[in-house]
Design an enzyme around this catalytic site. Structure first.
Site, PDB file in Angstrom:
ATOM      1  N   ASP A  83      56.994 -29.924   1.189  1.00 49.45           N
ATOM      2  CA  ASP A  83      56.739 -30.048  -0.213  1.00 49.45           C
ATOM      3  C   ASP A  83      55.181 -29.893  -0.357  1.00 49.45           C
ATOM      4  OD1 ASP A  83      58.288 -32.756  -1.627  1.00 49.45           O
ATOM      5  OD2 ASP A  83      58.840 -30.650  -1.016  1.00 49.45           O
ATOM      6  N   TYR A  84      54.355 -30.183   0.751  1.00 46.05           N
ATOM      7  CA  TYR A  84      53.030 -30.061   0.574  1.00 46.05           C
ATOM      8  C   TYR A  84      52.461 -28.553   0.900  1.00 46.05           C
ATOM      9  CZ  TYR A  84      48.154 -30.083   2.374  1.00 46.05           C
ATOM     10  OH  TYR A  84      46.989 -29.799   2.483  1.00 46.05           O
ATOM     11  N   ASP A 121      53.432 -26.938  -2.551  1.00 48.74           N
ATOM     12  CA  ASP A 121      52.496 -27.340  -3.509  1.00 48.74           C
ATOM     13  C   ASP A 121      51.143 -26.301  -3.189  1.00 48.74           C
ATOM     14  OD1 ASP A 121      53.343 -30.742  -3.785  1.00 48.74           O
ATOM     15  OD2 ASP A 121      54.215 -28.937  -4.770  1.00 48.74           O
ATOM     16  N   LEU A 176      84.183 -39.075 -21.268  1.00 45.33           N
ATOM     17  CA  LEU A 176      85.527 -38.715 -21.141  1.00 45.33           C
ATOM     18  C   LEU A 176      86.499 -39.849 -20.850  1.00 45.33           C
ATOM     19  CD1 LEU A 176      84.593 -35.812 -18.657  1.00 45.33           C
ATOM     20  CD2 LEU A 176      85.727 -35.608 -20.751  1.00 45.33           C
ATOM     21  N   GLU A 232      87.094 -28.481 -13.567  1.00 46.31           N
ATOM     22  CA  GLU A 232      85.723 -28.432 -13.072  1.00 46.31           C
ATOM     23  C   GLU A 232      85.496 -29.570 -12.319  1.00 46.31           C
ATOM     24  OE1 GLU A 232      83.551 -28.260 -16.669  1.00 46.31           O
ATOM     25  OE2 GLU A 232      83.930 -26.284 -17.150  1.00 46.31           O
ATOM     26  N   LYS A 246      83.486 -32.708 -11.540  1.00 45.04           N
ATOM     27  CA  LYS A 246      82.871 -33.854 -12.327  1.00 45.04           C
ATOM     28  C   LYS A 246      81.458 -34.498 -11.594  1.00 45.04           C
ATOM     29  CE  LYS A 246      83.377 -38.098 -15.025  1.00 45.04           C
ATOM     30  NZ  LYS A 246      82.278 -38.801 -14.739  1.00 45.04           N
ATOM     31  N   ASP A 296      77.783 -36.140 -10.354  1.00 43.35           N
ATOM     32  CA  ASP A 296      77.410 -37.610 -10.630  1.00 43.35           C
ATOM     33  C   ASP A 296      76.197 -37.752 -10.710  1.00 43.35           C
ATOM     34  OD1 ASP A 296      77.681 -40.262 -10.873  1.00 43.35           O
ATOM     35  OD2 ASP A 296      78.228 -40.680  -8.716  1.00 43.35           O
ATOM     36  N   ARG A 342      71.796 -38.292 -23.077  1.00 42.51           N
ATOM     37  CA  ARG A 342      73.093 -38.661 -23.644  1.00 42.51           C
ATOM     38  C   ARG A 342      72.831 -39.973 -24.599  1.00 42.51           C
ATOM     39  NH1 ARG A 342      78.942 -39.905 -21.613  1.00 42.51           N
ATOM     40  NH2 ARG A 342      78.153 -41.747 -20.797  1.00 42.51           N
ATOM     41  N   TYR A 364      77.911 -27.085 -17.866  1.00 38.08           N
ATOM     42  CA  TYR A 364      79.229 -27.070 -17.892  1.00 38.08           C
ATOM     43  C   TYR A 364      79.884 -26.822 -19.392  1.00 38.08           C
ATOM     44  CZ  TYR A 364      78.490 -32.085 -18.676  1.00 38.08           C
ATOM     45  OH  TYR A 364      77.871 -33.214 -18.636  1.00 38.08           O
ATOM     46  N   LYS A 379      90.000 -29.661 -18.641  1.00 38.45           N
ATOM     47  CA  LYS A 379      89.747 -29.402 -20.135  1.00 38.45           C
ATOM     48  C   LYS A 379      90.867 -28.522 -20.455  1.00 38.45           C
ATOM     49  CE  LYS A 379      84.786 -29.739 -19.178  1.00 38.45           C
ATOM     50  NZ  LYS A 379      83.564 -29.443 -19.245  1.00 38.45           N
ATOM     51  N   LYS A 404      89.025 -39.371 -11.423  1.00 36.48           N
ATOM     52  CA  LYS A 404      87.863 -39.944 -10.498  1.00 36.48           C
ATOM     53  C   LYS A 404      88.550 -40.365  -9.298  1.00 36.48           C
ATOM     54  CE  LYS A 404      84.887 -42.453 -12.831  1.00 36.48           C
ATOM     55  NZ  LYS A 404      83.468 -42.669 -13.261  1.00 36.48           N
ATOM     56  N   CYS A 426      59.714 -64.587  12.540  1.00 36.13           N
ATOM     57  CA  CYS A 426      60.122 -63.180  13.051  1.00 36.13           C
ATOM     58  C   CYS A 426      60.722 -62.866  14.384  1.00 36.13           C
ATOM     59  CB  CYS A 426      58.724 -62.539  12.996  1.00 36.13           C
ATOM     60  SG  CYS A 426      58.494 -60.940  13.613  1.00 36.13           S
ATOM     61  N   CYS A 456      57.480 -61.629  17.080  1.00 39.13           N
ATOM     62  CA  CYS A 456      56.354 -62.629  17.510  1.00 39.13           C
ATOM     63  C   CYS A 456      56.771 -64.074  17.187  1.00 39.13           C
ATOM     64  CB  CYS A 456      55.114 -62.254  16.734  1.00 39.13           C
ATOM     65  SG  CYS A 456      55.473 -62.271  14.724  1.00 39.13           S
ATOM     66  N   CYS A 504      57.016 -61.111   7.727  1.00 34.61           N
ATOM     67  CA  CYS A 504      56.417 -61.725   8.715  1.00 34.61           C
ATOM     68  C   CYS A 504      55.051 -61.508   8.354  1.00 34.61           C
ATOM     69  CB  CYS A 504      56.597 -60.864   9.966  1.00 34.61           C
ATOM     70  SG  CYS A 504      55.420 -61.315  11.316  1.00 34.61           S
ATOM     71  N   CYS A 550      51.846 -58.855  15.071  1.00 34.44           N
ATOM     72  CA  CYS A 550      53.237 -58.968  15.354  1.00 34.44           C
ATOM     73  C   CYS A 550      53.353 -57.391  15.893  1.00 34.44           C
ATOM     74  CB  CYS A 550      53.909 -58.960  13.960  1.00 34.44           C
ATOM     75  SG  CYS A 550      55.565 -58.690  14.041  1.00 34.44           S
TER      76      CYS A 550
HETATM   77  S1  IVH Z   1      82.379 -32.315 -20.230  1.00 35.74           S
HETATM   78  C1  IVH Z   1      83.192 -34.441 -24.242  1.00 35.74           C
HETATM   79  N1  IVH Z   1      82.218 -31.443 -17.840  1.00 35.74           N
HETATM   80  O1  IVH Z   1      80.865 -36.907 -16.951  1.00 35.74           O
HETATM   81  C2  IVH Z   1      83.036 -34.100 -22.840  1.00 35.74           C
HETATM   82  N2  IVH Z   1      81.523 -33.551 -18.487  1.00 35.74           N
HETATM   83  O2  IVH Z   1      81.902 -39.331 -19.292  1.00 35.74           O
HETATM   84  C3  IVH Z   1      82.027 -33.801 -22.517  1.00 35.74           C
HETATM   85  N3  IVH Z   1      80.303 -34.844 -16.317  1.00 35.74           N
HETATM   86  O3  IVH Z   1      78.405 -37.935 -18.545  1.00 35.74           O
HETATM   87  C4  IVH Z   1      81.799 -33.725 -21.010  1.00 35.74           C
HETATM   88  N4  IVH Z   1      80.579 -33.278 -14.780  1.00 35.74           N
HETATM   89  O4  IVH Z   1      77.789 -35.438 -18.111  1.00 35.74           O
HETATM   90  C5  IVH Z   1      82.108 -32.572 -18.401  1.00 35.74           C
HETATM   91  N5  IVH Z   1      82.069 -30.693 -15.518  1.00 35.74           N
HETATM   92  C6  IVH Z   1      81.623 -31.609 -16.390  1.00 35.74           C
HETATM   93  C7  IVH Z   1      81.204 -32.888 -15.957  1.00 35.74           C
HETATM   94  C8  IVH Z   1      81.151 -33.812 -16.838  1.00 35.74           C
HETATM   95  C9  IVH Z   1      80.133 -34.257 -15.057  1.00 35.74           C
HETATM   96  C10 IVH Z   1      79.690 -36.142 -17.007  1.00 35.74           C
HETATM   97  C11 IVH Z   1      79.164 -35.706 -18.385  1.00 35.74           C
HETATM   98  C12 IVH Z   1      79.419 -37.132 -18.910  1.00 35.74           C
HETATM   99  C13 IVH Z   1      80.620 -37.922 -18.229  1.00 35.74           C
HETATM  100  C14 IVH Z   1      82.001 -37.976 -19.171  1.00 35.74           C
END
Ligand code: IVH
Length: 672
Positions: free
Chosen positions: A34-35, A38, A84, A114, A116, A118, A137, A226, A289, A313, A407, A410, A425, A431
């Protein structure tokens, strides 16, 4: 440097930084620190400042160093950001599909699957192809304006180029911290004796909301897009929207798939359940979807979520094993961390033998007994953790885990500090584990870079009483090292050479090596830009330190406390004696050999002074290599404040995070 040379270097640097961005974000395999990164950006910024007309349109410098917003303004979403409905079962996916088929009788239905991601959901607004706003959001109706912070995420395009770009549109996506960066961040936190962050999602949320100008950290985020929304477009399918996003240069994960049957959807789900381990980011499921937008509209929304989508999930991977024993680590600042030793098991692709227990309250919360059958989880989390105990399997004579009271290194009685249930400690002086921890930190590559001194050598040196502080390394004699087990002539020389060589490490690395709490690599670097030597830093007050934009009260207090401790001052005196770099190099001298301590620094004066007429002070600053500016701008390094200073200058400097110094301080810096 002439214009031709500058042009060439600007082009080279721009391309080079783009190359490193790609390695860092897309391949998660950075080649430089990183350094070093930068430094490249800084060099480019300096050239662009000198030759503004040579700046390239999409220079990476436009992403860094922007003043973060003081507060987050609330922004109402034009389209609510819904969540969702989700499920963990195949049966419910099948029900979802049957319900859709019933509501859209006879029509062929395509499902767009797609991953999801995290992380943190964000919405990005573009007008005339330019990024206008980025909003979290929040509660779904309104969120925080995090535009300035999000602009520092390299994969968020700030200008869109391509065909059919509508005058206004909004995209939705997920800001995430790639796993490799999360791991690195936690390692850095551990090195600073900070608790590791629980998972990449928390790390992302925290990073997006920091007010501090922690560019490096924000640069470690990524964002997958997305969804596309626009009044000015008539998209037939979700897929068409995704294709536009791809064409316009948004970062869309290529992992999506259009499916026509439940079987295909389940294959997609099952495939990614295993393949997710290879992804650079954490996912917690998949999103299914309905592809056709007119079908989506027919199905409509509930108050919380659309009826045309569902999330499947994945269960976090969780597995049972036996707790064999608990031992305790002592960090370099004396913090005691309990570690669970487990019967080895394979979990999320790696063998797990140990899990962190964080602190004493965690042991209490779990009511752990030795020999317990425990559940170990490694979901989005990198560090495995114990989530629960199967009490039905507990043997009647098993012993509860009791936290140690002295500890392990020590024998000093531990003290409880802070509200988090952390034990320390208090024996900072002698120590051996604390000293070993500090030495390991001191010699590491990013600090003094003494590679010939490894963990075992440190342990032997400490055990034999040959060193009591890092400075003692520099006074070791040939015979001291030769006497250690396994050290012949060559190895001994190697160690001595490595130690001697480290005397050339620059001041910022030395400052990091000292292991001051909260002073990591990046902070150390910034501090040394403002305090050119350790004596100036040792005299700094909390207020002065906090005037630097990236330093908050915690860091400032930690620095001041450090220099109040006589043992630390003694250490610094010994390091000085050893010839370690405790100041920025004084290469700047005039032809007559006079030093130029202020070389290249920009100053602005406000108010009147006791020891100087204003003009005399200005002359002196110039004589010592400094420049004088006529107003507050980003270029300014210090605002010097006398009596009755201009209030607007102070407010402006505060807004830009420019340090303000008084007469005493400038006198010190002038070295007169
Ligand atoms: S569609 C109306 N697509 O999941 C639905 N959401 O509870 C709009 N998330 O916080 C969401 N990957 O940010 C959609 N491929 C994906 C996603 C996605 C992650 C998250 C989204 C939201 C949560 C839905």
């Amino acid at each position: 440097m002439n214009k031709e040379e500058a042009k060439r270097e600007i082009e080279q640097l721009t391309a080079l930084i783009a190359y490193h961005n790609k390695l860092y974000f897309q391949e998660a395999q950075p080649e430089i620190s990183d350094y070093e990164y930068d430094q490249l950006v800084e060099r480019l910024a300096r050239l662009e400042q000198q030759f503004p007309d040579l700046k390239l349109a999409h220079s990476p410098t436009q992403r860094v160093g922007e003043a973060p917003s003081k507060n987050f303004a609330t922004v109402y979403h034009q389209y609510p950001m819904l969540s969702l409905s989700n499920t963990y079962s195949e049966e419910e996916i099948s029900q979802f599909i049957r319900r859709i088929q019933k509501q859209l009788p006879g029509a062929p239905i395509a499902f767009f699957c797609e991953l999801k991601f995290d992380g943190v959901a964000i919405s990005l607004l573009y007008k005339q192809g330019k990024l206008e706003k980025v909003v979290t959001r929040g509660d779904g109706m309104k969120g925080d304006d995090i535009t300035e912070n999000a602009k520092q995420i390299p994969t968020i395009p700030q200008v869109i180029k391509g065909e059919n770009i509508p005058p206004a549109f909004e995209v939705r996506g997920e800001a995430v911290m790639p796993l490799a960066n999360f791991d690195k961040l936690n390692q850095e936190r551990l090195a600073q004796a900070l608790e590791p962050l629980a998972n990449p999602r928390n790390a992302t949320a925290g990073t997006l909301k920091t007010l501090k100008n922690t560019t490096g950290l924000k640069r470690s985020l990524d964002c997958y897009i997305y969804g596309l929304l626009s009044e000015d477009m008539d998209l037939p399918t979700h897929e068409a929207g995704i294709q536009y996003l791809e064409q316009w240069g948004f970062r869309v994960s290529p992992t999506y798939k259009k499916c026509l049957t439940l079987e295909e959807v389940m294959d997609y789900i099952n495939y990614w359940e295993t393949a997710k381990k290879e992804l650079p980011v954490a996912i917690d499921g998949v999103v299914i979807k309905i592809n056709d937008i007119s079908q989506q509209n027919k199905l409509g929304l509930t108050a919380k979520s659309p009826r045309w989508a569902i999330a499947y999930k994945y269960q976090p991977e969780n597995i049972a094993t036996i707790l064999e024993y608990v031992d305790y680590q002592v960090g370099r600042t004396g913090v005691i961390t309990p570690v669970a030793h487990l019967k080895p098991i394979l979990l999320a692709g790696t063998t797990v033998k140990r899990a962190t227990l964080h602190n004493a309250s965690e042991i209490q919360r779990l009511d752990l007994h030795i020999g317990d059958t425990v559940f170990v989880e490694k979901g989005g989390e990198i560090i495995p953790k114990i989530t629960g105990v199967d009490v039905t399997k507990r043997k009647p004579d098993s012993q509860p885990v009791t936290f140690i009271i002295t500890c392990p290194a020590c024998g000093t009685a531990l003290v409880k500090r802070y509200e988090k249930g952390l034990y320390y400690c208090p024996n900072t002086k002698s120590c051996p584990y604390q000293l070993q921890g500090l030495l390991k930190h001191f010699v590491q590559r990013k600090a003094m870079d003494i590679r010939s001194v490894g963990k075992q050598t440190i342990e032997m040196l400490v055990q034999k009483g040959l060193i009591h502080t890092p400075a003692d390394l520099y006074f070791l004699q040939y015979q001291d090292i030769r006497s250690l087990e396994g050290f012949k002539d060559l190895a001994t020389r190697n160690v001595l050479d490595g130690i001697a060589h480290s005397k050339q490490r620059p001041f910022e690395r030395v400052l990091f090596a000292l292991g001051i709490r909260h002073v990591g690599e990046v902070i150390a670097d910034k501090i040394t830009q403002h305090y050119l030597n350790i004596d100036l830093l040792a005299k700094a007050t909390v207020e002065e330190l906090m005037a630097i934009s990236f330093i908050g009260p915690e860091i400032a207090h930690s620095i001041v406390n450090y220099f109040e401790n006589p043992e630390n001052l003694q250490l610094i005196a010994s390091l000085k004696k050893a010839g370690i770099q405790l100041s920025k190099p004084d290469t700047a001298t005039t032809a007559t050999g006079q030093s130029l301590p202020l070389l290249g620094k920009n100053f602005l004066i406000s108010g009147t002074f006791q020891n100087f007429e204003r003009e005399a002070l200005k002359e002196l600053i110039k004589k010592k290599g400094g420049n004088l500016l006529t107003g507050v701008s980003r270029k300014l390094d210090y605002l010097i404040i006398g009596n009755n200073p201009g209030p607007s200058k102070i407010t402006e400097a505060q807004a830009l995070g420019i340090p303000m110094i008084d007469e005493t301080k400038i006198l010190e810096m002038l070295q007169v």
